[in-house]
Design a protein around this motif. Structure first.
Motif, PDB file in Angstrom:
ATOM      1  N   ALA A 225       0.963  -1.069   0.139  1.00 30.41           N
ATOM      2  CA  ALA A 225       0.025   0.005  -0.067  1.00 30.41           C
ATOM      3  C   ALA A 225       0.934   1.070   0.031  1.00 30.41           C
ATOM      4  N   GLY A 226       0.465   2.205  -0.794  1.00 26.89           N
ATOM      5  CA  GLY A 226       1.114   3.694  -0.828  1.00 26.89           C
ATOM      6  C   GLY A 226       0.341   4.887  -0.754  1.00 26.89           C
ATOM      7  N   ALA A 237       3.658  12.069  -0.881  1.00 30.23           N
ATOM      8  CA  ALA A 237       3.418  10.677  -1.147  1.00 30.23           C
ATOM      9  C   ALA A 237       4.101   9.680  -0.384  1.00 30.23           C
ATOM     10  N   ILE A 238       3.375   8.542  -0.252  1.00 27.32           N
ATOM     11  CA  ILE A 238       4.261   7.225   0.124  1.00 27.32           C
ATOM     12  C   ILE A 238       4.460   6.421  -0.726  1.00 27.32           C
ATOM     13  N   ASP A 239       5.760   6.290  -1.185  1.00 26.89           N
ATOM     14  CA  ASP A 239       6.288   5.791  -2.454  1.00 26.89           C
ATOM     15  C   ASP A 239       6.334   4.086  -2.240  1.00 26.89           C
ATOM     16  N   PRO A 240       5.355   3.287  -2.729  1.00 27.52           N
ATOM     17  CA  PRO A 240       5.300   1.795  -2.902  1.00 27.52           C
ATOM     18  C   PRO A 240       6.317   1.249  -3.528  1.00 27.52           C
ATOM     19  N   VAL A 241       6.790   1.839  -4.529  1.00 28.35           N
ATOM     20  CA  VAL A 241       7.747   1.121  -5.517  1.00 28.35           C
ATOM     21  C   VAL A 241       9.067   1.184  -4.628  1.00 28.35           C
ATOM     22  N   VAL A 242       9.454   2.077  -3.782  1.00 29.05           N
ATOM     23  CA  VAL A 242      10.760   2.076  -2.986  1.00 29.05           C
ATOM     24  C   VAL A 242      10.265   0.875  -1.788  1.00 29.05           C
ATOM     25  N   ILE A 243       9.410   0.886  -1.362  1.00 27.48           N
ATOM     26  CA  ILE A 243       9.059  -0.023  -0.308  1.00 27.48           C
ATOM     27  C   ILE A 243       9.272  -1.529  -0.807  1.00 27.48           C
ATOM     28  N   PRO A 282       2.666   5.607  -7.876  1.00 21.01           N
ATOM     29  CA  PRO A 282       1.334   4.871  -7.880  1.00 21.01           C
ATOM     30  C   PRO A 282       0.639   4.569  -6.544  1.00 21.01           C
ATOM     31  N   GLN A 283      -0.417   4.197  -6.401  1.00 22.39           N
ATOM     32  CA  GLN A 283      -1.110   3.994  -5.103  1.00 22.39           C
ATOM     33  C   GLN A 283      -0.817   2.621  -4.377  1.00 22.39           C
ATOM     34  N   GLU A 284      -0.205   1.685  -5.169  1.00 25.47           N
ATOM     35  CA  GLU A 284      -0.315   0.345  -4.828  1.00 25.47           C
ATOM     36  C   GLU A 284       0.827  -0.241  -5.836  1.00 25.47           C
ATOM     37  N   VAL A 285       1.507  -1.127  -5.173  1.00 31.35           N
ATOM     38  CA  VAL A 285       2.407  -2.360  -5.993  1.00 31.35           C
ATOM     39  C   VAL A 285       1.977  -3.665  -5.731  1.00 31.35           C
ATOM     40  N   ILE A 286       1.818  -4.512  -6.963  1.00 21.39           N
ATOM     41  CA  ILE A 286       1.578  -5.939  -6.672  1.00 21.39           C
ATOM     42  C   ILE A 286       2.821  -6.652  -6.955  1.00 21.39           C
ATOM     43  N   VAL A 310       7.052  -9.079   5.134  1.00 23.55           N
ATOM     44  CA  VAL A 310       5.856  -8.260   4.587  1.00 23.55           C
ATOM     45  C   VAL A 310       5.213  -7.446   5.367  1.00 23.55           C
ATOM     46  N   GLU A 311       4.902  -8.137   6.493  1.00 20.28           N
ATOM     47  CA  GLU A 311       4.098  -7.626   7.761  1.00 20.28           C
ATOM     48  C   GLU A 311       4.689  -6.692   8.633  1.00 20.28           C
ATOM     49  N   THR A 312       6.202  -6.573   8.490  1.00 19.96           N
ATOM     50  CA  THR A 312       6.878  -5.642   9.293  1.00 19.96           C
ATOM     51  C   THR A 312       7.570  -4.442   8.821  1.00 19.96           C
ATOM     52  N   LEU A 313       8.363  -4.841   7.533  1.00 27.54           N
ATOM     53  CA  LEU A 313       9.235  -3.889   6.916  1.00 27.54           C
ATOM     54  C   LEU A 313       8.670  -2.685   6.429  1.00 27.54           C
ATOM     55  N   PRO A 314       7.418  -2.810   5.806  1.00 25.06           N
ATOM     56  CA  PRO A 314       6.562  -1.590   5.308  1.00 25.06           C
ATOM     57  C   PRO A 314       6.481  -0.395   6.532  1.00 25.06           C
ATOM     58  N   ALA A 315       6.101  -1.118   7.440  1.00 25.88           N
ATOM     59  CA  ALA A 315       6.037   0.019   8.753  1.00 25.88           C
ATOM     60  C   ALA A 315       7.139   0.974   8.793  1.00 25.88           C
ATOM     61  N   ALA A 316       8.248   0.608   8.704  1.00 23.97           N
ATOM     62  CA  ALA A 316       9.388   1.610   8.467  1.00 23.97           C
ATOM     63  C   ALA A 316       9.219   2.846   7.611  1.00 23.97           C
ATOM     64  N   PHE A 317       8.371   2.709   6.742  1.00 26.13           N
ATOM     65  CA  PHE A 317       8.119   3.445   5.730  1.00 26.13           C
ATOM     66  C   PHE A 317       6.770   4.364   5.896  1.00 26.13           C
ATOM     67  N   GLY A 318       6.117   3.812   6.810  1.00 23.35           N
ATOM     68  CA  GLY A 318       4.715   4.462   7.113  1.00 23.35           C
ATOM     69  C   GLY A 318       3.737   3.891   6.318  1.00 23.35           C
ATOM     70  N   SER A 319       3.832   2.634   6.052  1.00 24.39           N
ATOM     71  CA  SER A 319       2.935   1.908   5.223  1.00 24.39           C
ATOM     72  C   SER A 319       2.640   0.545   5.687  1.00 24.39           C
ATOM     73  N   SER A 320       2.145  -0.128   4.779  1.00 26.34           N
ATOM     74  CA  SER A 320       1.806  -1.695   5.117  1.00 26.34           C
ATOM     75  C   SER A 320       1.473  -2.427   3.886  1.00 26.34           C
ATOM     76  N   ALA A 321       1.709  -3.833   3.970  1.00 27.43           N
ATOM     77  CA  ALA A 321       1.570  -4.604   2.928  1.00 27.43           C
ATOM     78  C   ALA A 321       0.713  -5.967   3.382  1.00 27.43           C
ATOM     79  N   THR A 322       0.059  -6.557   2.430  1.00 28.42           N
ATOM     80  CA  THR A 322      -0.440  -7.865   2.736  1.00 28.42           C
ATOM     81  C   THR A 322      -0.030  -8.963   1.980  1.00 28.42           C
ATOM     82  N   LEU A 323       0.324 -10.141   2.527  1.00 26.83           N
ATOM     83  CA  LEU A 323       0.779 -11.499   1.790  1.00 26.83           C
ATOM     84  C   LEU A 323      -0.404 -12.358   1.607  1.00 26.83           C
ATOM     85  N   THR A 324      -0.718 -12.924   0.238  1.00 27.97           N
ATOM     86  CA  THR A 324      -1.448 -14.085   0.157  1.00 27.97           C
ATOM     87  C   THR A 324      -0.626 -15.072  -0.347  1.00 27.97           C
TER      88      THR A 324
END
Length: 425
Positions: A225-226, A237-243, A282-286, A310-324
């Motif tokens: 999520a970005g 912005a919060i850049d999901p590409v960098v994350i 972008p708003q999101e990276v898949i 996936v569950e912890t690293l994005p928090a360092a950038f002020g974001s989040s991510a989900t894993l399926t």
């Protein structure tokens, strides 16, 4: 299925050159193979069957013509046929001398093709656009049909043989579905065996080994999520590409810093989708990819490590991510003791002990015969067919099954049954 080369490059090259010199048609290879004479008698018939199946490829759970063809042949051989298992799957049942006596063996062949265009132009090339027998399942099906014909004629065994023709090996889990639909409850098997052709291995050689021979394969999707924005104003912005880039880098440490160096594991991120314009964050990276391991323990380690990142690293950038995370095929693990010893003994009698390899590394490709090995003791072997040096690799548009090994594979199946279920004196 994908494969890993384990042979010396010069050996592989020599095998490929031998195949080139022998085609068409390959001459001399079969003369060196100690096959059963009666099976050699109908080599031409098997070649015709194989070409028919190759010309008419069908993919996962759509093997209607192939299933009809197999059922017709088995019925003609006088074998009892049971259809509708996992949709297009079927089992032929044959009793030896004295009828059923409680002893049984299962032999499995896969029937499905791949969703890919064929690059070959020979007479038996695929007639179906976008579908091709690029992994040799046409040859596997043919060799098992040949064994069924021979064993129905001779019945030089005591007990029951279950000829298992499986749909949907290529990623759709037809083997799992057959097991779930009661394969071994309906058709009891003391042991179950599988086989795959191997282009890296010269004709007349085999791999028979205890333990893992193929990897387990899982799939995953990560959504990062970005906060979308103008590329000139990234601080808004919060850049999901960098994350996503940090996640890609971090996942490489799951194997290198969490799994023992003497174990095997692979995490591959194979897709990254994001963005629609040069100047828009972008708003999101898949991201999508696969996880492969040779043991259930390493498989768990890799999933847990990926999930942790996936569950912890994005928090360092002020974001989040989900894993399926989707579990796919488990590792294909040959049983120690009787099943593998039996396969090795029969292989050695056919091709010579020096041509049976047991000290090679497993492939990180996956195989859904693994589901059957989880239910019954058994062994999965590789049979050399050559051709790798000329580009005749599995899942390649130029691939074709080597018809010259049809009698050898058929003889292996037949001798396996006669050795496992010896006829009463």
């Amino acid at each position: 299925m994908t494969e890993t080369s384990f042979l010396d490059p010069q050996v592989t090259k020599a095998a490929g050159m031998a195949l080139k010199e022998q085609h068409p048609p390959p001459a001399g290879v079969s003369a060196t193979m100690p096959i059963i004479n009666r099976i050699a008698d109908f080599h031409a018939d098997m070649t015709a069957w194989r070409h028919h199946i190759h010309e008419n490829p069908e993919t996962a759970f759509e093997e209607f013509q192939t299933s009809d063809f197999v059922a017709e042949k088995l019925t003609g051989f006088g074998i009892e046929v049971h259809r509708g298992i996992a949709g297009t799957g079927l089992v032929g049942v044959l009793h030896g001398k004295g009828g059923p006596n409680g002893r049984s063996i299962g032999l499995r062949a896969d029937m499905d093709a791949l969703n890919m265009d064929e690059g070959n132009t020979f007479a038996h090339a695929s007639k179906v656009p976008g579908k091709m027998h690029g992994c040799g399942h046409d040859g596997h099906t043919t060799m098992l049909l040949g064994a069924a014909r021979y064993l129905a004629e001779t019945r030089n065994f005591s007990g029951t043989v279950n000829f298992i023709f499986q749909p949907a090996e290529e990623g759709a889990g037809g083997g799992r579905r057959m097991v779930e639909e009661g394969l071994f409850k309906r058709f009891p098997c003391d042991m179950v065996f599988g086989m795959h052709n191997w282009p890296d291995l010269p004709p007349g050689e085999m791999v028979v080994k205890e333990g893992p021979i193929m990897a387990g394969a899982d799939q995953f999707e990560i959504r990062v999520a970005g906060k979308g924005g103008h590329a000139a104003l990234p601080h808004h912005a919060i850049d999901p590409v960098v994350i996503a880039a940090h996640i890609v880098t971090a996942t490489q440490t799951v194997v290198s810093r969490n799994v023992s160096p003497i174990e095997s594991g692979v995490i591959s991120i194979t897709q990254i989708h994001a963005g629609s314009a040069y100047n828009v964050i972008p708003q999101e990276v898949i991201m999508r990819g696969t996880v492969r391991a040779l043991s259930h323990e390493v498989r768990d380690q890799l999933e847990n490590g990926l999930r942790r990142i996936v569950e912890t690293l994005p928090a360092a950038f002020g974001s989040s991510a989900t894993l399926t995370y989707r579990r796919g095929y488990p590792p294909t693990v040959n049983h120690a003791g009787a099943p593998t010893n039996l396969a090795a003994r029969v292989a050695a009698e056919l091709v010579g002990a020096d041509k049976v390899h047991d000290n090679v590394g497993p492939s990180m490709g996956a195989e859904d015969f693994a589901f059957m090995l989880q239910e019954r003791p058994g062994c999965y072997v590789w049979m050399g067919q050559g051709g790798a040096a000329l580009g005749c690799m599995l899942h390649n548009p130029s691939y074709d099954f080597n018809d010259e090994i049809l009698p050898l594979g058929t003889s292996y199946w037949a001798r396996l049954v006669e050795t496992a279920l010896p006829a009463a004196a």
